[in-house]
Design a protein around this motif. Sequence first.
Motif, PDB file in Angstrom:
ATOM      1  N   SER A   6       0.829  -1.206   0.000  1.00 19.43           N
ATOM      2  CA  SER A   6       0.000   0.000   0.000  1.00 19.43           C
ATOM      3  C   SER A   6       0.864   1.258   0.000  1.00 19.43           C
ATOM      4  CB  SER A   6      -0.933   0.001   1.213  1.00 19.43           C
ATOM      5  OG  SER A   6      -1.819  -1.098   1.181  1.00 19.43           O
ATOM      6  N   VAL A   7       1.964   1.224   0.742  1.00 19.24           N
ATOM      7  CA  VAL A   7       2.848   2.391   0.806  1.00 19.24           C
ATOM      8  C   VAL A   7       3.622   2.561  -0.500  1.00 19.24           C
ATOM      9  CG1 VAL A   7       4.898   3.318   1.953  1.00 19.24           C
ATOM     10  CG2 VAL A   7       3.032   2.402   3.307  1.00 19.24           C
ATOM     11  N   HIS A   8       3.919   1.437  -1.161  1.00 25.47           N
ATOM     12  CA  HIS A   8       4.713   1.491  -2.389  1.00 25.47           C
ATOM     13  C   HIS A   8       3.848   1.261  -3.621  1.00 25.47           C
ATOM     14  CE1 HIS A   8       7.686   0.495   0.762  1.00 25.47           C
ATOM     15  NE2 HIS A   8       8.511   1.225   0.042  1.00 25.47           N
ATOM     16  N   THR A   9       2.642   1.802  -3.619  1.00 28.37           N
ATOM     17  CA  THR A   9       1.756   1.630  -4.773  1.00 28.37           C
ATOM     18  C   THR A   9       2.339   2.266  -6.031  1.00 28.37           C
ATOM     19  OG1 THR A   9       0.568   3.587  -3.971  1.00 28.37           O
ATOM     20  CG2 THR A   9      -0.401   1.438  -3.492  1.00 28.37           C
ATOM     21  N   HIS A  10       3.157   3.298  -5.862  1.00 31.10           N
ATOM     22  CA  HIS A  10       3.720   3.980  -7.030  1.00 31.10           C
ATOM     23  C   HIS A  10       4.682   3.084  -7.807  1.00 31.10           C
ATOM     24  CE1 HIS A  10       6.506   4.536  -3.659  1.00 31.10           C
ATOM     25  NE2 HIS A  10       7.469   4.667  -4.555  1.00 31.10           N
ATOM     26  N   LEU A  11       5.152   2.000  -7.175  1.00 27.22           N
ATOM     27  CA  LEU A  11       6.078   1.096  -7.860  1.00 27.22           C
ATOM     28  C   LEU A  11       5.360   0.084  -8.749  1.00 27.22           C
ATOM     29  CD1 LEU A  11       8.566   0.363  -4.942  1.00 27.22           C
ATOM     30  CD2 LEU A  11       8.770   2.061  -6.760  1.00 27.22           C
TER      31      LEU A  11
ATOM     32  N   THR B  20      14.347  -0.106  10.666  1.00 23.72           N
ATOM     33  CA  THR B  20      14.713   1.315  10.685  1.00 23.72           C
ATOM     34  C   THR B  20      16.126   1.512  11.196  1.00 23.72           C
ATOM     35  OG1 THR B  20      12.394   1.886  11.088  1.00 23.72           O
ATOM     36  CG2 THR B  20      14.001   3.601  11.471  1.00 23.72           C
ATOM     37  N   THR B  21      16.534   0.714  12.192  1.00 26.63           N
ATOM     38  CA  THR B  21      17.909   0.833  12.697  1.00 26.63           C
ATOM     39  C   THR B  21      18.926   0.444  11.630  1.00 26.63           C
ATOM     40  OG1 THR B  21      17.790  -1.436  13.582  1.00 26.63           O
ATOM     41  CG2 THR B  21      17.215   0.364  15.067  1.00 26.63           C
ATOM     42  N   VAL B  22      18.546  -0.475  10.738  1.00 26.13           N
ATOM     43  CA  VAL B  22      19.452  -0.885   9.668  1.00 26.13           C
ATOM     44  C   VAL B  22      19.558   0.208   8.602  1.00 26.13           C
ATOM     45  CG1 VAL B  22      19.820  -2.568   7.817  1.00 26.13           C
ATOM     46  CG2 VAL B  22      19.030  -3.326  10.065  1.00 26.13           C
ATOM     47  N   ALA B  23      18.412   0.830   8.265  1.00 25.36           N
ATOM     48  CA  ALA B  23      18.389   1.869   7.223  1.00 25.36           C
ATOM     49  C   ALA B  23      17.615   3.071   7.763  1.00 25.36           C
ATOM     50  CB  ALA B  23      17.743   1.333   5.947  1.00 25.36           C
ATOM     51  N   LEU B  24      18.343   3.971   8.424  1.00 22.17           N
ATOM     52  CA  LEU B  24      17.687   5.113   9.054  1.00 22.17           C
ATOM     53  C   LEU B  24      17.011   6.040   8.053  1.00 22.17           C
ATOM     54  CD1 LEU B  24      20.284   6.114  11.794  1.00 22.17           C
ATOM     55  CD2 LEU B  24      18.009   5.181  12.172  1.00 22.17           C
ATOM     56  N   HIS B  25      17.479   6.021   6.797  1.00 24.03           N
ATOM     57  CA  HIS B  25      16.873   6.919   5.819  1.00 24.03           C
ATOM     58  C   HIS B  25      15.464   6.469   5.430  1.00 24.03           C
ATOM     59  CE1 HIS B  25      18.983   3.712   3.604  1.00 24.03           C
ATOM     60  NE2 HIS B  25      17.976   3.795   2.741  1.00 24.03           N
TER      61      HIS B  25
ATOM     62  N   TRP C   5      13.116   5.868   7.600  1.00 23.63           N
ATOM     63  CA  TRP C   5      12.246   6.088   8.769  1.00 23.63           C
ATOM     64  C   TRP C   5      10.883   6.649   8.353  1.00 23.63           C
ATOM     65  CZ3 TRP C   5      10.213  10.851   9.927  1.00 23.63           C
ATOM     66  CH2 TRP C   5      10.770  11.948   9.279  1.00 23.63           C
ATOM     67  N   ALA C   6      10.860   7.482   7.337  1.00 20.07           N
ATOM     68  CA  ALA C   6       9.590   8.080   6.907  1.00 20.07           C
ATOM     69  C   ALA C   6       8.656   7.019   6.331  1.00 20.07           C
ATOM     70  CB  ALA C   6       9.856   9.167   5.877  1.00 20.07           C
ATOM     71  N   THR C   7       9.218   6.051   5.595  1.00 18.62           N
ATOM     72  CA  THR C   7       8.403   4.976   5.015  1.00 18.62           C
ATOM     73  C   THR C   7       7.758   4.141   6.108  1.00 18.62           C
ATOM     74  OG1 THR C   7       9.847   4.881   3.079  1.00 18.62           O
ATOM     75  CG2 THR C   7       8.447   2.976   3.508  1.00 18.62           C
ATOM     76  N   TYR C   8       8.553   3.756   7.119  1.00 19.61           N
ATOM     77  CA  TYR C   8       7.995   2.936   8.204  1.00 19.61           C
ATOM     78  C   TYR C   8       7.042   3.745   9.076  1.00 19.61           C
ATOM     79  CZ  TYR C   8      11.273  -0.665   6.853  1.00 19.61           C
ATOM     80  OH  TYR C   8      11.943  -1.621   6.140  1.00 19.61           O
TER      81      TYR C   8
ATOM     82  N   GLU D 281       5.573   4.542  18.622  1.00 20.56           N
ATOM     83  CA  GLU D 281       6.493   5.394  17.874  1.00 20.56           C
ATOM     84  C   GLU D 281       7.926   4.945  18.141  1.00 20.56           C
ATOM     85  OE1 GLU D 281       7.939   7.728  15.273  1.00 20.56           O
ATOM     86  OE2 GLU D 281       5.757   7.742  15.631  1.00 20.56           O
ATOM     87  N   ALA D 282       8.690   4.715  17.064  1.00 21.95           N
ATOM     88  CA  ALA D 282      10.046   4.177  17.212  1.00 21.95           C
ATOM     89  C   ALA D 282      11.054   5.222  17.689  1.00 21.95           C
ATOM     90  CB  ALA D 282      10.505   3.592  15.883  1.00 21.95           C
ATOM     91  N   HIS D 283      10.752   6.493  17.500  1.00 19.68           N
ATOM     92  CA  HIS D 283      11.662   7.592  17.862  1.00 19.68           C
ATOM     93  C   HIS D 283      13.020   7.414  17.203  1.00 19.68           C
ATOM     94  CE1 HIS D 283       8.813   9.229  20.718  1.00 19.68           C
ATOM     95  NE2 HIS D 283       8.693   8.046  21.267  1.00 19.68           N
ATOM     96  N   LEU D 284      12.984   6.989  15.947  1.00 25.63           N
ATOM     97  CA  LEU D 284      14.195   6.881  15.147  1.00 25.63           C
ATOM     98  C   LEU D 284      14.027   7.744  13.900  1.00 25.63           C
ATOM     99  CD1 LEU D 284      15.003   3.066  15.256  1.00 25.63           C
ATOM    100  CD2 LEU D 284      16.237   4.899  16.390  1.00 25.63           C
TER     101      LEU D 284
END
Length: 904
Positions: free
Chosen positions: A438-443, A492-497, A499-502, A519-522
Motif C-alpha cells: 500500500s505504501v509502495h503503490t507507485h512502484l 529502521t535501525t538498519v536503514a535510518l533513511h 524512517w519516513a516509510t515505516y 512510535e520508534a523515535h528513530l
Amino acid sequence: LFIQACIEQQFDSLNGGVSVSKNSTFAEEFAHTLRTAFANVEAKLGNAGSCFSCQLHCFSNCLYCLCGSKIHKGVFFQIFRTVDKKFYKSLLDVCKKVPAITLTANIIWFADNFLIQKIPAAAKLLDKKSIHTVKAQRENFLQQRAQSLTKDMQSYYVFVSSWMTKMESILSKEQRTTKFSEDLSNRCNVFIQGFLYAYSLSTIIKTTMNLYMSMQKPMTKTSVKALCRLVELMKAIEHMFYRRSMVVADSVTHITQHLQYQALHSISVAKKRVISDKKYSEQRLDVLSALVLAENTLNGPSTKQRRLIVSLALSVGTQMKTFKDEELIPLQLVLKKLDMISELTERVRAQCDCCFLYWHRAIFPIYLDDVYENAVDSARLHYMFSALRDCVPAMMHARHLDSYEVLLECYDKEIMEVLNEHLLDKLCKEIEKDLRLSVHTHLKLDDRNPFRVGMKDLAHFFFLNPIRFFNRFIDIKAYVTHYLDKTFYNLTTVALHDWATYSEMRNLATQRYGLSMTEAHLPSQTLEQGLDVLEIMRNIHVFVSRYLYNLNNQIFIERTSNNKHLNTINIRHIANSIRTHGTGIMNTTVNFTYQFLRKKFYIFSQFMYDEHIKSRLIKDIRFFREVKDQNDHKYPFERADKFNRGIRKLGITPDGQSYLDQFRQLISQIGNAMGYVRMIRSGGLHCCSSAIRFVPDLEDIVNFEEMVKEEGLSEETQKAARQLDSVLSDLTRNFAEGTEYFKMLVDVFAPEFRSPKNKHLRNFYIIVPPLTLNFVEHSISCKEKLNKKNKSGSAFTDDGFAMGMAYILKLLDQYQEFDSLHWFQSVREKYVKEIRAVAKQQNVQSTNQDEKLLQTMNLTHKRLEVCLQEFELLYFSLSSARIFFRADKTAAEESQEKKEKEGE
C-alpha cells in the motif's frame, strides 16, 4: 473384558441362599422389562428427539445376547440359559436397519472404542464371515456419514442459531403472572431442546471421529471443517447456558416445582382410583403404599435419590392398571423432563465436554487454515479454544508420568506452536505485506485489483476479545502489533533513511486495522540540517526558484524532486546552521540577499518601463479614474481579466508562459528572498533562546570579570571571565532586540524606488489586480495536479507572491493607492453574484430533470467557489505580509516619526 467378567460371574449363592437362575418370577420380570424397553425405543431409534434410544438398544442387546453369532452369551442367557427366539429375531432385524449399531459396534461401544483386534475375548465370538460383514457395514455407514456431514452441519447451524435466538428471547422477557404456567412450560421445552441438540451434535462428532480412527481412514478437509463447525455449535450451546446461568438457575427451580405438581396431580388421581375400590388384597395395598411413597418423595427437593425412589415406587404403583394409558404416558414424560431439568447443568456440561479432541488434535491445523481463509467468522475461535480446554481436566488425572504438569506443558506447547504457524505468523506476514504494497503503490509491484485477485478483510481478527487458554490470554491484536513494532524498529535501525516509510506504514496500520503502534523515535537525533545556510547564501538565486514559501508555518518546501520525497527547510534547520557557523553569518546572509534583490529589481524596473506594459497601465489608471464614481470606487474585475488575457498577445515562451506569468514568478522570487530573511531572523532568535536558557535571570546578570578579580585569580581565568561576559552580553542583546532586517531592506531600496527618475514604477499598483488574477489561476492549476497521477508542477502553497507584493508596495509607498482600488471587495462581489445566479438556475433546472445540465451547473458552482476561496486566501496572506512592513503608516508618517525620535 470387564463386561465379560461381569456377565460370567456366579449369581447363585453357593451356601443354599437365594437361587437366581431358578427364580421364575425374576426371569419373567427381567424379560418383561427388556421387552418393554425395546418396544419403547424401537420406534424412536435414530430420531434426535430420543437421546438414549441408541444406548438403550445397545444395553438391551448386551443384556440379552452379546453377539449374533452361534453363541448367545448375554446376561439373560448366562443366568437363565434360555432365549426367546421371537424377541431375539426382532433385535437382529433392528441391527440390520441401523448400520451404526451392529453387534461389533456394541462391543466397541462398551470396550471404550478399541479395535476388534484388541478385544480377543470378543473377537473369539465372531467367525470370519461375521467380521467381514460387520466391517463392510461400518465402511458403508462411514461413507454415508461423510457424504451427509456437510448437509447435517448446515442444518444444525440453522437449528442451533434459531434455538439460541429463541432462548435469548424467552429469557429476556419477564415472566407473566397471568400465564406463569405457560411461560414455565416454554422455558422447560427450550432448555430440553438445547440439551437434545447438544446430545445429537456430540453423538455425530464422536461417532464419526471414532469410526475414522478405528478404521484408520483419512478424513477429507471438507469433513474436518464440517466436524469443527459442529464442535463450535456444541460449545455455543454450552456458552449460551453459561451466559444465562443466573436466569436458567432461577427458572429451573420453578420448572422443577411445576413438574412435581403435575406428577403429584397424576398420582393423586390414580391413588383415589385405588382407594375407591373396596376390594382388599395385599397386592392392592402394596400399590397404594407405593403411590403414597411416590407422593411423599415428590414433596421435596428433586434430588437424585428422591427421583430414584419415585421411579422404583411407580414401578410397583403402575401395576394392576392403576393408571389409564392416557394418564401413564404423560406421567412418564413429566418424570423424564424432571430428570433432565434437575440435572440440566451437569448433563449439558457432560454432553458438551470435548475432551475427546485430545486424540483428534491433528485436525487443529486444518481448522486454523480455514479460519484464516474466512476471517469474517474469526469469532468462532473462542468456541474451539473452549473445546480444547476441556482436555485439561482429564489430563490432570494422568498417572503414567511423575507429574501431570509435564503433559499439560507439552499439550500447551503443541497447541501454541500450531496456532503460531497456521494463524498468527501468517496473519503477521500478510498484514506487513499489505502495508508495504500500500505504501509502495507507485512502484506497481503487482495487481491489487480486488475484483481480479480477491480480497480478505483481516481486520476482523483485531476486533476479537483475548482468547483464554491455560494461564494466558491470546490477544491477536497485541501479537500482530508487537510483531510490526519489532520489525519496523529493527529495519529502521538498519536503514535510518527509511524512517519516513515505516512511519507511514505505522500510520496506515492504525488507520486500516486499528492497531495502536508504538512510535520508534528513530532517528533519535538530527541526521542533517537540511540545506546549510552557507549553501543557500551562495546559491540564493537557485534556492528562491526551486523552493516555495509558506507564510504561516515559516517553512520552505521543494517545488519538485526526482526522489520520492520533497526536502523542507524550517526554523530548526536554520538554527542548527547558525549554531554551527555562529551568529555572524546572519548579517552576511542579509548582504547576499541584498545583492540578489538588486539584480531582481533591475529586471522589475525593465518590465515596468516596457512601452507595451507602461501604456496599458496608464490606460487602466485613466480608465479607473473615469469610472470609479460609477463603480463605487471599485476596480472592475473585467478590466483586470482583460489585461491578464490580452498580455498573451505580446508573446509567450516555449513552455506556454506569458510576460505576466514571468513577472509573477519574479515577484514570488523576491518574496521568497524576503521570507528567507525572515527565517534567518527567527532562526537566530531560536538559537539565542536555546543558548540563553541556562541564564537564570536576564534582568540581573552578574559581571564575572569583577568577581574573578576580587578573588585574585590568575590572568587566564580573568580573560575567560571577560570572554564569558562578552558572550552573555551579546546573547542578551540579540535575544532582547534582534535585528530589524526588514526595516533595513526597506530603507536601503525605498529612496531609489520613490525617486523621480523611477517614475514609471509608480504605475505598479494598477497591475496588482491582473497579477492576483494570474496568481489565482496558477495556484488552482497547481493544486489540481496534486490529485493527478503525474504530479509534475503541483504545489499547495506559494506565499512568496504575497510577501513580494507587500514588500514592493511598501518600497513604492503605494498601500493607499492599492487600497483605493478596493480590488478584493470587487472580486468577492463578482463571484458571490455569479454563485447566486448559478444556484438560482440549479433550482429552476432541478424541476426539468436534465441530468447533464445539472452536472454542468454543479461543476460551474464548484469552480466559482474554488476561485473565491483562493482569492480569500491570497487576501489573508497579503494582509499578513503587510504587517511585517508596517502597512498602517505612509512614508511621510514614518519620516515624521523618525524626526520626532531624533529630536527627543
